[in-house]
Write an enzyme that holds these catalytic residues in place. Structure first.
Site, PDB file in Angstrom:
ATOM      1  N   ARG A 150       0.832  -1.213   0.000  1.00 14.50           N
ATOM      2  CA  ARG A 150       0.000   0.000   0.000  1.00 14.50           C
ATOM      3  C   ARG A 150       0.868   1.264   0.000  1.00 14.50           C
ATOM      4  NH1 ARG A 150      -4.987   2.649   1.473  1.00 14.50           N
ATOM      5  NH2 ARG A 150      -4.440   4.823   1.623  1.00 14.50           N
ATOM      6  N   TYR A 163       2.869   3.940  -3.071  1.00 10.26           N
ATOM      7  CA  TYR A 163       2.428   5.257  -3.583  1.00 10.26           C
ATOM      8  C   TYR A 163       2.970   6.380  -2.698  1.00 10.26           C
ATOM      9  CZ  TYR A 163      -1.236   8.938  -4.247  1.00 10.26           C
ATOM     10  OH  TYR A 163      -1.937  10.108  -4.454  1.00 10.26           O
ATOM     11  N   ALA A 215       6.745   6.759  -3.045  1.00 14.94           N
ATOM     12  CA  ALA A 215       7.152   7.389  -4.313  1.00 14.94           C
ATOM     13  C   ALA A 215       6.834   8.877  -4.288  1.00 14.94           C
ATOM     14  CB  ALA A 215       6.430   6.705  -5.480  1.00 14.94           C
ATOM     15  N   LYS A 216       5.685   9.228  -3.739  1.00 19.33           N
ATOM     16  CA  LYS A 216       5.309  10.653  -3.652  1.00 19.33           C
ATOM     17  C   LYS A 216       6.260  11.385  -2.699  1.00 19.33           C
ATOM     18  CE  LYS A 216       1.194  11.525  -5.810  1.00 19.33           C
ATOM     19  NZ  LYS A 216       1.104  12.259  -7.077  1.00 19.33           N
ATOM     20  N   ALA A 223     -16.552   6.934  -5.495  1.00 21.38           N
ATOM     21  CA  ALA A 223     -17.096   6.241  -6.667  1.00 21.38           C
ATOM     22  C   ALA A 223     -17.530   4.816  -6.308  1.00 21.38           C
ATOM     23  CB  ALA A 223     -16.071   6.244  -7.794  1.00 21.38           C
ATOM     24  N   VAL A 277     -14.598  -1.621   4.427  1.00 23.99           N
ATOM     25  CA  VAL A 277     -13.340  -2.357   4.559  1.00 23.99           C
ATOM     26  C   VAL A 277     -12.897  -2.340   6.024  1.00 23.99           C
ATOM     27  CG1 VAL A 277     -10.899  -2.366   3.895  1.00 23.99           C
ATOM     28  CG2 VAL A 277     -12.656  -1.849   2.181  1.00 23.99           C
ATOM     29  N   GLY A 317     -14.373  -2.883   8.725  1.00 23.85           N
ATOM     30  CA  GLY A 317     -15.299  -2.238   9.660  1.00 23.85           C
ATOM     31  C   GLY A 317     -15.530  -0.747   9.403  1.00 23.85           C
ATOM     32  N   GLY A 318     -14.836  -0.165   8.421  1.00 24.81           N
ATOM     33  CA  GLY A 318     -15.046   1.265   8.103  1.00 24.81           C
ATOM     34  C   GLY A 318     -14.649   2.187   9.244  1.00 24.81           C
ATOM     35  N   ASP A 369      -3.711   0.838   5.826  1.00 25.29           N
ATOM     36  CA  ASP A 369      -4.533   2.046   5.743  1.00 25.29           C
ATOM     37  C   ASP A 369      -3.979   3.178   6.597  1.00 25.29           C
ATOM     38  OD1 ASP A 369      -6.620   3.534   4.802  1.00 25.29           O
ATOM     39  OD2 ASP A 369      -8.198   2.301   5.675  1.00 25.29           O
TER      40      ASP A 369
HETATM   41  P1  NAD Z   1      -6.979  11.280 -11.826  1.00 22.64           P
HETATM   42  O1  NAD Z   1      -6.572   9.867 -11.968  1.00 22.64           O
HETATM   43  O2  NAD Z   1      -8.409  11.619 -12.046  1.00 22.64           O
HETATM   44  O3  NAD Z   1      -6.092  12.192 -12.802  1.00 22.64           O
HETATM   45  C1  NAD Z   1      -4.780  11.908 -13.177  1.00 22.64           C
HETATM   46  C2  NAD Z   1      -4.657  12.147 -14.668  1.00 22.64           C
HETATM   47  O4  NAD Z   1      -3.293  11.965 -15.052  1.00 22.64           O
HETATM   48  C3  NAD Z   1      -5.491  11.150 -15.503  1.00 22.64           C
HETATM   49  O5  NAD Z   1      -6.342  11.833 -16.395  1.00 22.64           O
HETATM   50  C4  NAD Z   1      -4.440  10.332 -16.255  1.00 22.64           C
HETATM   51  O6  NAD Z   1      -4.852   9.939 -17.549  1.00 22.64           O
HETATM   52  C5  NAD Z   1      -3.272  11.312 -16.296  1.00 22.64           C
HETATM   53  N1  NAD Z   1      -1.996  10.612 -16.458  1.00 22.64           N
HETATM   54  C6  NAD Z   1      -1.506   9.628 -15.661  1.00 22.64           C
HETATM   55  N2  NAD Z   1      -0.320   9.203 -16.130  1.00 22.64           N
HETATM   56  C7  NAD Z   1      -0.061   9.931 -17.240  1.00 22.64           C
HETATM   57  C8  NAD Z   1       1.014   9.932 -18.165  1.00 22.64           C
HETATM   58  N3  NAD Z   1       2.038   9.082 -18.033  1.00 22.64           N
HETATM   59  N4  NAD Z   1       0.989  10.810 -19.192  1.00 22.64           N
HETATM   60  C9  NAD Z   1      -0.068  11.648 -19.331  1.00 22.64           C
HETATM   61  N5  NAD Z   1      -1.121  11.693 -18.486  1.00 22.64           N
HETATM   62  C10 NAD Z   1      -1.115  10.837 -17.448  1.00 22.64           C
HETATM   63  O7  NAD Z   1      -6.533  11.754 -10.365  1.00 22.64           O
HETATM   64  P2  NAD Z   1      -6.858  13.106  -9.568  1.00 22.64           P
HETATM   65  O8  NAD Z   1      -7.731  12.773  -8.435  1.00 22.64           O
HETATM   66  O9  NAD Z   1      -7.250  14.179 -10.503  1.00 22.64           O
HETATM   67  O10 NAD Z   1      -5.418  13.416  -8.931  1.00 22.64           O
HETATM   68  C11 NAD Z   1      -4.482  14.290  -9.508  1.00 22.64           C
HETATM   69  C12 NAD Z   1      -3.237  14.365  -8.642  1.00 22.64           C
HETATM   70  O11 NAD Z   1      -3.571  14.722  -7.298  1.00 22.64           O
HETATM   71  C13 NAD Z   1      -2.448  13.049  -8.545  1.00 22.64           C
HETATM   72  O12 NAD Z   1      -1.078  13.341  -8.573  1.00 22.64           O
HETATM   73  C14 NAD Z   1      -2.831  12.484  -7.195  1.00 22.64           C
HETATM   74  O13 NAD Z   1      -1.804  11.678  -6.660  1.00 22.64           O
HETATM   75  C15 NAD Z   1      -3.048  13.753  -6.384  1.00 22.64           C
HETATM   76  N6  NAD Z   1      -3.995  13.512  -5.289  1.00 22.64           N
HETATM   77  C16 NAD Z   1      -5.345  13.596  -5.470  1.00 22.64           C
HETATM   78  C17 NAD Z   1      -6.191  13.382  -4.400  1.00 22.64           C
HETATM   79  C18 NAD Z   1      -7.680  13.543  -4.509  1.00 22.64           C
HETATM   80  O14 NAD Z   1      -8.314  13.688  -3.472  1.00 22.64           O
HETATM   81  N7  NAD Z   1      -8.292  13.538  -5.684  1.00 22.64           N
HETATM   82  C19 NAD Z   1      -5.684  13.050  -3.140  1.00 22.64           C
HETATM   83  C20 NAD Z   1      -4.306  12.933  -3.001  1.00 22.64           C
HETATM   84  C21 NAD Z   1      -3.468  13.187  -4.071  1.00 22.64           C
HETATM   85  N1  UDP Z   2     -13.152   2.043   1.485  1.00 23.78           N
HETATM   86  C1  UDP Z   2     -14.228   1.240   1.902  1.00 23.78           C
HETATM   87  N2  UDP Z   2     -15.075   0.722   0.951  1.00 23.78           N
HETATM   88  C2  UDP Z   2     -14.917   0.966  -0.384  1.00 23.78           C
HETATM   89  C3  UDP Z   2     -13.821   1.783  -0.801  1.00 23.78           C
HETATM   90  C4  UDP Z   2     -12.966   2.296   0.180  1.00 23.78           C
HETATM   91  O1  UDP Z   2     -14.415   0.992   3.094  1.00 23.78           O
HETATM   92  O2  UDP Z   2     -15.750   0.486  -1.180  1.00 23.78           O
HETATM   93  C5  UDP Z   2     -12.269   2.668   2.521  1.00 23.78           C
HETATM   94  C6  UDP Z   2     -10.761   2.446   2.347  1.00 23.78           C
HETATM   95  O3  UDP Z   2     -10.360   1.226   2.953  1.00 23.78           O
HETATM   96  C7  UDP Z   2     -10.212   3.670   3.069  1.00 23.78           C
HETATM   97  C8  UDP Z   2     -11.235   4.762   2.805  1.00 23.78           C
HETATM   98  O4  UDP Z   2     -12.437   4.063   2.399  1.00 23.78           O
HETATM   99  O5  UDP Z   2     -10.184   3.421   4.474  1.00 23.78           O
HETATM  100  C9  UDP Z   2     -10.853   5.781   1.730  1.00 23.78           C
HETATM  101  O6  UDP Z   2     -10.475   5.107   0.556  1.00 23.78           O
HETATM  102  P1  UDP Z   2     -10.091   5.833  -0.805  1.00 23.78           P
HETATM  103  O7  UDP Z   2     -10.016   4.781  -1.850  1.00 23.78           O
HETATM  104  O8  UDP Z   2     -10.998   6.959  -1.117  1.00 23.78           O
HETATM  105  O9  UDP Z   2      -8.616   6.393  -0.632  1.00 23.78           O
HETATM  106  P2  UDP Z   2      -7.670   6.867   0.565  1.00 23.78           P
HETATM  107  O10 UDP Z   2      -8.367   7.915   1.349  1.00 23.78           O
HETATM  108  O11 UDP Z   2      -7.357   5.653   1.389  1.00 23.78           O
HETATM  109  O12 UDP Z   2      -6.478   7.378  -0.153  1.00 23.78           O
END
Ligand code: NAD
Ligand code: UDP
Length: 388
Positions: free
Chosen positions: A181, A184, A187-188, A237, A252, A254-255, A336
């Site tokens: 898990r 990610y 790497a970030k 989603a 997951v 117990g949520g 988690d």
């Molecule tokens: P997302 O998956 O909807 O969007 C990412 C987009 O990047 C996608 O459209 C994908 O096609 C594009 N992409 C990925 N690899 C690519 C590549 N090699 N070349 C060109 N395009 C590429 O995700 P998001 O929710 O919009 O998240 C955007 C950023 O924010 C990510 O870096 C994610 O780690 C960070 N982030 C988002 C959330 C959130 O709550 N949505 C939370 C934490 C971090």
């Molecule tokens: N989760 C869940 N049921 C689902 C999807 C996710 O209980 O159908 C839980 C997951 O285990 C995590 C939280 O919801 O504790 C948020 O998950 P998400 O995928 O949105 O990403 P995260 O916040 O962990 O980056």
């Protein structure tokens, strides 16, 4: 050049910018492009491998946006056009990533490559060409809270210093390597360290964003409708999909994990402030979240069930939730984050930003969108599935 009437937080005119948005076709990218087109004079070079979520802006751009936005379909892994686009822009915003937890333990190599290796050229081109970079990281770099290592009913767990996550103070606490898990988050973290080091050693002008569960319309996909049937998107989603199909929401383990959710439109306001206030944003890492919208995942499921019943007119199921183990739901190597409360002091001080939308309101808007957009398609897909 004309500023389009826009001023920064210090009252100076904001010159129109050319912004290279990488990952523009994703959830956050689509909202950012919409905001930039609707409210600013800035020009966007939108880069992604897909454009479905911004088709209304780019395919082709409506006449009012002529010359303001162009779509460049390219994979940043291996496309020599990337450097030219970054050179053409004043600012690059990198959103591209694999960022769905179901991938972190099942596709750890792709996850690490996407979040670290593929981001390297973006950082390098910005640094070498003296271009500003806003890099999207994640709240997951904090990992687990310090308090999570204390016994369950220990009083210190209630003390903010044991759980509030502060950009320049809190440690990053991940699980062992076998818990993939954390591929990610790790790497970030490394790309954050690289961006920071480019700033320190080579003068790169950067801002790092740590989103805390931004949610709203267009997030991820509904499996079997606009994404793979077996795909597992993020929780909004997943739960929307369950509600649309009238099946119980899966909790997951117990949520019990806690999250703070922020409305995408509030969060995009923060990004716009970063874009237009470089003197206040450069050199900083910002939490962007809503500490007032904290719930357990179980509470989120209950709230979504109630709100969906209201917006759809369909009564909730008698048993609206079921428990599943993490291993069953995500497979081996899942782990988690226990709790995510962002410290908002820095973003408030530098950019005066505060989130506005309560969780109930943002769920109402989002689930209304999900119902309108997907209900018929889900019905059709379910009929086809039973017929075959
Ligand atoms: P997302 O998956 O909807 O969007 C990412 C987009 O990047 C996608 O459209 C994908 O096609 C594009 N992409 C990925 N690899 C690519 C590549 N090699 N070349 C060109 N395009 C590429 O995700 P998001 O929710 O919009 O998240 C955007 C950023 O924010 C990510 O870096 C994610 O780690 C960070 N982030 C988002 C959330 C959130 O709550 N949505 C939370 C934490 C971090
Ligand atoms: N989760 C869940 N049921 C689902 C999807 C996710 O209980 O159908 C839980 C997951 O285990 C995590 C939280 O919801 O504790 C948020 O998950 P998400 O995928 O949105 O990403 P995260 O916040 O962990 O980056």
């Amino acid at each position: 050049m004309a500023s389009g009437g826009r001023t920064d937080l210090d009252g100076a005119a904001v010159a129109p910018l050319t912004i290279c948005v990488i990952g523009a076709g994703g959830f956050i990218g689509s909202h950012l492009c919409e905001k930039l087109m609707a409210e600013t004079p800035h020009v966007v070079l939108a880069v992604d491998v897909y454009c479905d979520k911004i088709r209304h802006l780019v395919d082709p751009p409506p006449p009012r946006l002529a010359g303001r936005i162009s779509f460049h379909r390219l994979n940043i892994k291996n496309d020599s056009r990337l450097e030219g686009l970054i050179k053409m822009a004043d600012l690059t915003i990198n959103l591209a990533a694999i960022c769905t937890p179901a991938d972190y333990n099942t596709r750890p190599l792709d996850t690490i490559y996407s979040n670290f290796i593929d981001a390297l050229p973006v950082v390098k081109y910005c640094s070498e060409n003296s271009k500003r970079l806003i890099h999207f990281s994640t709240c997951e770099v904090y990992g687990k809270t310090i308090g999570s290592f204390l016994p369950k009913d220990h009083p210190l767990r209630k003390e903010p210093e044991f759980y509030v996550l502060t950009e320049d103070e809190s440690p990053c606490i991940f699980g062992p390597i076998v818990k993939q898990r954390w591929s990610y988050a790790c790497a970030k973290q490394l790309i954050e360290r690289l961006v920071f080091a480019e700033g320190a050693e080579n003068g790169l002008e950067f801002t790092i964003v740590r989103p805390f569960n931004w949610i709203g319309p267009r997030m991820d996909f509904i499996p079997g409708v606009d994404g793979p049937s077996e795909g597992v998107p993020r929780v909004l989603a997943c739960f929307s999909n369950n509600l649309l199909r009238r099946e119980p929401l899966k909790l997951v383990d117990g949520g019990e994990s806690q999250r703070t959710f922020v409305y995408i439109k509030d969060a995009i306001e923060a990004v716009l402030l970063m874009i237009e206030n470089p003197a206040r944003a450069n050199g900083h890492i910002f939490n962007v979240g809503n500490p007032d919208n904290e719930v357990t995942v179980r509470e989120l499921a209950e709230m979504m069930t109630e709100v969906y019943a209201k917006v759809s007119g369909e009564p909730p199921l008698e048993e609206p939730v079921i428990d599943v183990s993490a291993k069953e739901f995500y497979g081996e190597g899942y782990d988690d984050s226990d709790k995510r409360i962002p410290d908002m002091t820095l973003i408030n001080k530098q950019l005066g930003w505060n989130p506005k939308t309560p969780l109930k309101d943002l769920l109402e808007t989002t689930l209304t969108y999900q119902h309108k957009t997907y209900k018929e398609a889900v019905k059709t897909q379910m009929c086809l599935a039973t017929a075959t």
